[in-house]
Design a protein around this motif. Structure first.
Motif, PDB file in Angstrom:
ATOM      1  N   ILE A 214       0.842  -1.203   0.000  1.00 46.93           N
ATOM      2  CA  ILE A 214       0.000   0.000   0.000  1.00 46.93           C
ATOM      3  C   ILE A 214       0.872   1.246   0.000  1.00 46.93           C
ATOM      4  N   SER A 215       1.900   1.260   0.849  1.00 45.95           N
ATOM      5  CA  SER A 215       2.833   2.389   0.873  1.00 45.95           C
ATOM      6  C   SER A 215       3.529   2.537  -0.470  1.00 45.95           C
ATOM      7  N   LEU A 216       3.955   1.426  -1.045  1.00 46.95           N
ATOM      8  CA  LEU A 216       4.667   1.455  -2.317  1.00 46.95           C
ATOM      9  C   LEU A 216       3.773   1.941  -3.448  1.00 46.95           C
ATOM     10  N   PHE A 217       2.506   1.554  -3.425  1.00 51.99           N
ATOM     11  CA  PHE A 217       1.554   2.037  -4.431  1.00 51.99           C
ATOM     12  C   PHE A 217       1.504   3.551  -4.441  1.00 51.99           C
ATOM     13  N   PHE A 218       1.352   4.146  -3.267  1.00 53.84           N
ATOM     14  CA  PHE A 218       1.238   5.608  -3.210  1.00 53.84           C
ATOM     15  C   PHE A 218       2.552   6.294  -3.576  1.00 53.84           C
ATOM     16  N   GLN A 219       3.679   5.733  -3.128  1.00 60.10           N
ATOM     17  CA  GLN A 219       4.949   6.361  -3.465  1.00 60.10           C
ATOM     18  C   GLN A 219       5.243   6.237  -4.964  1.00 60.10           C
ATOM     19  N   SER A 220       4.947   5.082  -5.543  1.00 52.11           N
ATOM     20  CA  SER A 220       5.205   4.870  -6.962  1.00 52.11           C
ATOM     21  C   SER A 220       4.269   5.695  -7.836  1.00 52.11           C
ATOM     22  N   VAL A 221       2.981   5.598  -7.573  1.00 49.22           N
ATOM     23  CA  VAL A 221       1.992   6.218  -8.453  1.00 49.22           C
ATOM     24  C   VAL A 221       1.829   7.707  -8.177  1.00 49.22           C
ATOM     25  N   PHE A 222       1.708   8.093  -6.911  1.00 48.43           N
ATOM     26  CA  PHE A 222       1.442   9.501  -6.592  1.00 48.43           C
ATOM     27  C   PHE A 222       2.724  10.329  -6.511  1.00 48.43           C
ATOM     28  N   HIS A 223       3.670   9.901  -5.690  1.00 50.40           N
ATOM     29  CA  HIS A 223       4.895  10.673  -5.534  1.00 50.40           C
ATOM     30  C   HIS A 223       5.728  10.692  -6.811  1.00 50.40           C
ATOM     31  N   HIS A 224       6.013   9.499  -7.327  1.00 47.74           N
ATOM     32  CA  HIS A 224       6.953   9.401  -8.440  1.00 47.74           C
ATOM     33  C   HIS A 224       6.322   9.766  -9.781  1.00 47.74           C
ATOM     34  N   ARG A 225       5.276   9.035 -10.146  1.00 42.35           N
ATOM     35  CA  ARG A 225       4.765   9.194 -11.505  1.00 42.35           C
ATOM     36  C   ARG A 225       3.883  10.426 -11.668  1.00 42.35           C
ATOM     37  N   TYR A 226       3.152  10.778 -10.618  1.00 41.86           N
ATOM     38  CA  TYR A 226       2.289  11.956 -10.710  1.00 41.86           C
ATOM     39  C   TYR A 226       3.050  13.229 -10.362  1.00 41.86           C
ATOM     40  N   ALA A 227       3.618  13.290  -9.150  1.00 38.83           N
ATOM     41  CA  ALA A 227       4.259  14.522  -8.703  1.00 38.83           C
ATOM     42  C   ALA A 227       5.525  14.829  -9.496  1.00 38.83           C
ATOM     43  N   ALA A 228       6.440  13.872  -9.560  1.00 37.61           N
ATOM     44  CA  ALA A 228       7.734  14.133 -10.183  1.00 37.61           C
ATOM     45  C   ALA A 228       7.662  14.203 -11.701  1.00 37.61           C
ATOM     46  N   HIS A 229       6.849  13.325 -12.318  1.00 41.74           N
ATOM     47  CA  HIS A 229       6.882  13.201 -13.779  1.00 41.74           C
ATOM     48  C   HIS A 229       5.600  13.607 -14.487  1.00 41.74           C
ATOM     49  N   ASN A 230       4.565  13.974 -13.735  1.00 43.46           N
ATOM     50  CA  ASN A 230       3.306  14.400 -14.372  1.00 43.46           C
ATOM     51  C   ASN A 230       2.826  13.409 -15.420  1.00 43.46           C
ATOM     52  N   ALA A 231       2.884  12.112 -15.071  1.00 44.80           N
ATOM     53  CA  ALA A 231       2.471  11.064 -15.998  1.00 44.80           C
ATOM     54  C   ALA A 231       0.960  11.043 -16.213  1.00 44.80           C
ATOM     55  N   PHE A 232       0.211  11.691 -15.329  1.00 46.26           N
ATOM     56  CA  PHE A 232      -1.243  11.768 -15.481  1.00 46.26           C
ATOM     57  C   PHE A 232      -1.754  12.992 -14.735  1.00 46.26           C
ATOM     58  N   THR A 233      -2.979  13.329 -14.982  1.00 49.14           N
ATOM     59  CA  THR A 233      -3.634  14.427 -14.271  1.00 49.14           C
ATOM     60  C   THR A 233      -4.807  13.862 -13.481  1.00 49.14           C
ATOM     61  N   MET A 234      -5.224  14.617 -12.475  1.00 49.97           N
ATOM     62  CA  MET A 234      -6.413  14.259 -11.690  1.00 49.97           C
ATOM     63  C   MET A 234      -7.016  15.529 -11.119  1.00 49.97           C
ATOM     64  N   SER A 235      -8.216  15.441 -10.643  1.00 49.23           N
ATOM     65  CA  SER A 235      -8.869  16.594 -10.042  1.00 49.23           C
ATOM     66  C   SER A 235      -8.216  16.918  -8.702  1.00 49.23           C
ATOM     67  N   LYS A 236      -8.419  18.139  -8.207  1.00 46.32           N
ATOM     68  CA  LYS A 236      -7.868  18.533  -6.906  1.00 46.32           C
ATOM     69  C   LYS A 236      -8.477  17.703  -5.780  1.00 46.32           C
ATOM     70  N   ALA A 237      -9.721  17.293  -5.961  1.00 41.32           N
ATOM     71  CA  ALA A 237     -10.362  16.458  -4.943  1.00 41.32           C
ATOM     72  C   ALA A 237      -9.660  15.106  -4.842  1.00 41.32           C
ATOM     73  N   TRP A 238      -9.405  14.479  -5.990  1.00 41.37           N
ATOM     74  CA  TRP A 238      -8.709  13.188  -5.974  1.00 41.37           C
ATOM     75  C   TRP A 238      -7.261  13.355  -5.516  1.00 41.37           C
ATOM     76  N   GLU A 239      -6.663  14.484  -5.837  1.00 42.98           N
ATOM     77  CA  GLU A 239      -5.296  14.736  -5.372  1.00 42.98           C
ATOM     78  C   GLU A 239      -5.248  14.711  -3.849  1.00 42.98           C
ATOM     79  N   LYS A 240      -6.249  15.285  -3.215  1.00 39.98           N
ATOM     80  CA  LYS A 240      -6.293  15.288  -1.749  1.00 39.98           C
ATOM     81  C   LYS A 240      -6.516  13.876  -1.196  1.00 39.98           C
ATOM     82  N   VAL A 241      -7.310  13.079  -1.914  1.00 37.04           N
ATOM     83  CA  VAL A 241      -7.495  11.680  -1.504  1.00 37.04           C
ATOM     84  C   VAL A 241      -6.154  10.954  -1.511  1.00 37.04           C
ATOM     85  N   PHE A 242      -5.359  11.198  -2.534  1.00 40.64           N
ATOM     86  CA  PHE A 242      -4.046  10.561  -2.615  1.00 40.64           C
ATOM     87  C   PHE A 242      -3.107  11.089  -1.530  1.00 40.64           C
TER      88      PHE A 242
END
Length: 243
Positions: free
Chosen positions: A13-41
């Protein structure tokens, strides 16, 4: 047995969030999401990482600096300028805090399109919140552990987010195989990566940082990419065009 199940669930679970949210979303902007979903992450990262909670904003900056200065002195987490893995973990921690607190100046180009939730991190990114989670983890182990050796997993539970980052940033610049000859030491740790959620293909990633699927060869598997595909089908994210 129960504590092993807890550890494995916590790991993935920790790895999912670090891989998908921290790495691919935050660092590389591999996808977009709404601000509401961003807060969920954000909340998911906090609950899964607990005492080792990492700011997605600061992580994004550090990882971009890592790509810009790989294996150079400016690299915030290079194994080639530290004595051993624990020393690198300590240096990384100090560099992280210096960026988070603003002690280290960061050029604007590294701050573009980063997630930010300052109010949330004023509450969660504190010594007392980390101490609270350490207490919770100790209580869980006291309740579920059935043998003394199971307590050897407790330090890893407490440092989960940082330890997972260490596994990639230390090992993947020292050991493994290369699909691409690079001007840096990045390597792929595992030929079949079901342990690090596809993050073990570090050589592949350094060759094509904008590629959403880190797997290249037929036997390589990237669960992080599968996760993004699943989130897109659910309408939670919109994947960017790979470049």
């Amino acid at each position: 047995m129960a504590i092993l199940i807890f550890f494995i669930l916590h790991w993935y679970i920790s790895l999912f969030f670090q891989s998908v949210f921290h790495h691919r979303y935050a660092a590389h902007n591999a996808f977009t999401m709404s601000k509401a979903w961003e807060k969920v992450f954000y909340i998911g990262c906090f609950l899964s990482q607990g005492s080792s909670y990492i700011s997605a904003n600061t992580y994004g900056i550090m990882h971009r600096l890592h790509h810009e200065h790989t294996d150079q002195e400016e690299d915030p987490h290079s194994p080639h300028f530290t004595r051993n893995a624990m020393h690198m973990m300590w240096v990384t921690r100090n560099n992280y805090l210096d960026i988070y607190t603003g002690k280290t100046p960061v050029a604007d180009k590294y701050r573009k399109n980063l997630p930010s939730w300052v109010a949330f991190e004023r509450l969660t990114h504190t010594f007392w919140m980390r101490a609270l989670f350490v207490g919770i983890y100790i209580a869980i182990y006291a309740l579920l552990a059935t043998a003394w050796w199971q307590y050897l997993l407790l330090p890893l539970t407490i440092t989960m987010g940082a330890f997972q980052g260490l596994c990639i940033n230390w090992w993947a610049h020292r050991f493994g195989y290369e699909n691409y000859k690079m001007d840096n030491t990045s390597k792929n740790i595992l030929p079949v990566d079901l342990v690090f959620w596809g993050e073990a293909y570090h050589n592949n990633h350094h060759k094509n940082p904008g590629r959403q699927n880190n797997a290249v060869r037929w036997f390589e598997l990237d669960p992080g990419y599968w996760s993004m595909r699943g989130l897109q089908k659910l309408g939670i994210i919109r994947m960017a065009r790979s470049h």
